[in-house]
Design a protein around this motif. Structure first.
Motif, PDB file in Angstrom:
ATOM      1  N   ALA A  72       5.450   9.388 -14.617  1.00 25.93           N
ATOM      2  CA  ALA A  72       4.428   8.644 -13.849  1.00 25.93           C
ATOM      3  C   ALA A  72       4.354   9.228 -12.447  1.00 25.93           C
ATOM      4  CB  ALA A  72       4.783   7.163 -13.771  1.00 25.93           C
ATOM      5  N   PHE A  73       3.138   9.284 -11.921  1.00 27.64           N
ATOM      6  CA  PHE A  73       2.938   9.713 -10.538  1.00 27.64           C
ATOM      7  C   PHE A  73       2.620   8.473  -9.698  1.00 27.64           C
ATOM      8  CE2 PHE A  73       0.913  13.571 -12.723  1.00 27.64           C
ATOM      9  CZ  PHE A  73       2.144  14.211 -12.822  1.00 27.64           C
ATOM     10  N   VAL A  74       3.196   8.422  -8.492  1.00 28.10           N
ATOM     11  CA  VAL A  74       2.929   7.288  -7.601  1.00 28.10           C
ATOM     12  C   VAL A  74       2.519   7.817  -6.221  1.00 28.10           C
ATOM     13  CG1 VAL A  74       3.914   5.261  -6.453  1.00 28.10           C
ATOM     14  CG2 VAL A  74       4.460   5.722  -8.853  1.00 28.10           C
ATOM     15  N   PRO A  75       1.205   7.949  -5.967  1.00 29.10           N
ATOM     16  CA  PRO A  75       0.771   8.332  -4.627  1.00 29.10           C
ATOM     17  C   PRO A  75       0.887   7.146  -3.673  1.00 29.10           C
ATOM     18  CG  PRO A  75      -1.140   7.967  -6.047  1.00 29.10           C
ATOM     19  CD  PRO A  75       0.079   7.775  -6.914  1.00 29.10           C
ATOM     20  N   ILE A  76       1.328   7.431  -2.431  1.00 30.04           N
ATOM     21  CA  ILE A  76       1.332   6.390  -1.399  1.00 30.04           C
ATOM     22  C   ILE A  76      -0.032   6.451  -0.711  1.00 30.04           C
ATOM     23  CG2 ILE A  76       2.431   5.545   0.709  1.00 30.04           C
ATOM     24  CD1 ILE A  76       5.039   6.883  -0.174  1.00 30.04           C
ATOM     25  N   ILE A  96      -0.193   6.587 -13.822  1.00 27.10           N
ATOM     26  CA  ILE A  96      -0.290   6.576 -12.357  1.00 27.10           C
ATOM     27  C   ILE A  96      -0.139   5.164 -11.810  1.00 27.10           C
ATOM     28  CG2 ILE A  96      -1.827   7.073 -10.392  1.00 27.10           C
ATOM     29  CD1 ILE A  96      -3.088   9.226 -12.413  1.00 27.10           C
ATOM     30  N   GLY A  97       0.777   5.017 -10.836  1.00 23.72           N
ATOM     31  CA  GLY A  97       0.909   3.761 -10.102  1.00 23.72           C
ATOM     32  C   GLY A  97       0.457   3.996  -8.666  1.00 23.72           C
ATOM     33  N   HIS A  98       0.175   2.921  -7.948  1.00 21.77           N
ATOM     34  CA  HIS A  98      -0.240   3.070  -6.547  1.00 21.77           C
ATOM     35  C   HIS A  98       0.586   2.151  -5.647  1.00 21.77           C
ATOM     36  CE1 HIS A  98      -3.864   4.565  -8.640  1.00 21.77           C
ATOM     37  NE2 HIS A  98      -4.035   5.298  -7.561  1.00 21.77           N
ATOM     38  N   VAL A  99       0.969   2.688  -4.481  1.00 22.06           N
ATOM     39  CA  VAL A  99       1.610   1.871  -3.449  1.00 22.06           C
ATOM     40  C   VAL A  99       0.738   1.976  -2.209  1.00 22.06           C
ATOM     41  CG1 VAL A  99       3.640   1.572  -1.982  1.00 22.06           C
ATOM     42  CG2 VAL A  99       3.923   2.353  -4.330  1.00 22.06           C
ATOM     43  N   GLY A 100       0.333   0.843  -1.655  1.00 23.92           N
ATOM     44  CA  GLY A 100      -0.462   0.849  -0.423  1.00 23.92           C
ATOM     45  C   GLY A 100       0.423   0.511   0.762  1.00 23.92           C
ATOM     46  N   LEU A 101       0.558   1.442   1.684  1.00 27.86           N
ATOM     47  CA  LEU A 101       1.348   1.232   2.907  1.00 27.86           C
ATOM     48  C   LEU A 101       0.594   1.836   4.078  1.00 27.86           C
ATOM     49  CD1 LEU A 101       4.904   2.524   1.810  1.00 27.86           C
ATOM     50  CD2 LEU A 101       4.228   0.149   2.056  1.00 27.86           C
ATOM     51  N   LEU A 129       4.283  10.698  -4.329  1.00 29.40           N
ATOM     52  CA  LEU A 129       3.497  11.696  -3.589  1.00 29.40           C
ATOM     53  C   LEU A 129       3.102  11.186  -2.217  1.00 29.40           C
ATOM     54  CD1 LEU A 129       0.906  12.365  -6.440  1.00 29.40           C
ATOM     55  CD2 LEU A 129       3.167  13.386  -6.158  1.00 29.40           C
ATOM     56  N   ASP A 130       3.376  11.966  -1.204  1.00 26.37           N
ATOM     57  CA  ASP A 130       2.871  11.691   0.139  1.00 26.37           C
ATOM     58  C   ASP A 130       2.933  12.987   0.929  1.00 26.37           C
ATOM     59  OD1 ASP A 130       2.298  10.777   2.745  1.00 26.37           O
ATOM     60  OD2 ASP A 130       3.108   8.809   2.273  1.00 26.37           O
ATOM     61  N   PRO A 131       1.810  13.448   1.487  1.00 28.17           N
ATOM     62  CA  PRO A 131       1.872  14.742   2.184  1.00 28.17           C
ATOM     63  C   PRO A 131       2.806  14.754   3.385  1.00 28.17           C
ATOM     64  CG  PRO A 131      -0.336  13.775   2.349  1.00 28.17           C
ATOM     65  CD  PRO A 131       0.455  12.912   1.422  1.00 28.17           C
ATOM     66  N   ASP A 141      10.743   2.751   1.624  1.00 28.52           N
ATOM     67  CA  ASP A 141      10.279   1.471   1.057  1.00 28.52           C
ATOM     68  C   ASP A 141       9.732   1.666  -0.359  1.00 28.52           C
ATOM     69  OD1 ASP A 141      10.964   0.353   3.435  1.00 28.52           O
ATOM     70  OD2 ASP A 141       8.974  -0.426   3.937  1.00 28.52           O
ATOM     71  N   THR A 142       8.977   2.747  -0.569  1.00 31.25           N
ATOM     72  CA  THR A 142       8.396   2.992  -1.903  1.00 31.25           C
ATOM     73  C   THR A 142       9.502   3.199  -2.939  1.00 31.25           C
ATOM     74  OG1 THR A 142       6.444   3.981  -0.900  1.00 31.25           O
ATOM     75  CG2 THR A 142       6.868   4.534  -3.206  1.00 31.25           C
ATOM     76  N   ILE A 143      10.469   4.031  -2.605  1.00 31.36           N
ATOM     77  CA  ILE A 143      11.577   4.301  -3.535  1.00 31.36           C
ATOM     78  C   ILE A 143      12.344   2.999  -3.824  1.00 31.36           C
ATOM     79  CG2 ILE A 143      13.771   5.537  -3.783  1.00 31.36           C
ATOM     80  CD1 ILE A 143      12.406   7.777  -1.980  1.00 31.36           C
ATOM     81  N   SER A 144      12.567   2.188  -2.770  1.00 28.61           N
ATOM     82  CA  SER A 144      13.293   0.915  -2.968  1.00 28.61           C
ATOM     83  C   SER A 144      12.528  -0.004  -3.920  1.00 28.61           C
ATOM     84  CB  SER A 144      13.493   0.197  -1.628  1.00 28.61           C
ATOM     85  OG  SER A 144      14.207   1.019  -0.741  1.00 28.61           O
TER      86      SER A 144
END
Ligand code: PRP
Ligand code: URA
Length: 208
Positions: A72-76, A96-101, A129-131, A141-144
């Motif tokens: 799974a890919f998780v873009p921030i 694909i999952g999404h995290v909004g921060l 994923l985050d550039p 926070d995303t990993i946690s």
């Protein structure tokens, strides 16, 4: 060090283009996607393959294939979505999952506004994923959150990282390997990466 830094002349050339403030949105986006694909290939170097029988136009042979359903890919959001196409090109069947921060402008701490994962996320290897890995707060926070959801294997892909962000992830999530195209010098007083490339989200989406 639990971090892999790409050391490739073509990647250095592409980084020079996206760092340049004169580079426009179209070229910026394209290069972010290209580097993301390269990072994905690097991050998959430990993948376990399955042996399959296939027939070439010449003869039958054994070959090795990836079970794409394990990933799974998780873009921030937002900027991480700029890397997504580059990864989908490499592993089209990943979920694909999404995290909004977003980072609070004064504290520089991440504020969560969205979180949506595939139902079976705990059974998948997750590539975040985050550039930009700056203070490391958004990555941490995303990993946690993913670990709270039961995810066991996590990798983090960034285009440009600061030493401060790398240190934070290595210390607080030592099981997570970071793959980055380069590690820059430092953070400035606004927690922006120096020399960096500015605000990745604004440059990908043309919002400034
Ligand atoms: C940027 C970037 C990361 C974060 C990195 O996002 O894309 O998510 O900052 O900083 P950190 O390592 O100090 O947490 P931003 O908050 O600007 O949001 P955006 O992607 O919506 O522009
Ligand atoms: N977020 C960005 O987009 N750029 C930085 O340099 C730091 C955080």
């Amino acid at each position: 060090m639990n971090t892999v830094v790409l050391n490739n002349p073509l990647i250095k050339h592409k980084l020079a283009i996206i760092r340049d403030k004169r580079t426009g949105t179209k070229e910026f986006r394209e290069i972010i996607g290209e580097i993301a694909t390269f990072l994905c290939y690097e991050a998959m170097s430990d993948a376990v393959l399955e042996e399959v029988e296939i027939e070439t136009p010449i003869c039958k042979t054994k070959a090795q294939k990836l079970d794409e359903n394990k990933y799974a890919f998780v873009p921030i959001l937002r900027a991480g979505t700029g890397m997504l196409d580059g990864l989908i090109n490499a592993i089209p069947n990943a979920k694909i999952g999404h995290v909004g921060l977003y980072r609070d402008e004064t504290t520089h701490k991440p504020v969560k506004y969205y979180y949506k994962m595939p139902q079976d996320i705990a059974n998948r290897e997750v590539i975040v994923l985050d550039p930009m890995l700056a203070t490391g707060g958004s990555a941490y926070d995303t990993i946690s959150m993913l670990k709270e959801d039961g995810v066991k294997k996590i990798k983090f892909l960034s285009i440009i990282s600061a030493p401060e962000g790398i240190k934070k992830i290595e210390e607080l999530h030592p099981d997570v390997k970071v793959y980055t195209a380069c590690i820059d010098e430092k953070l400035n007083e606004n927690a922006y990466i120096v020399p960096g490339l500015g605000d990745a989200g604004d440059r990908i989406f043309g919002t400034k």
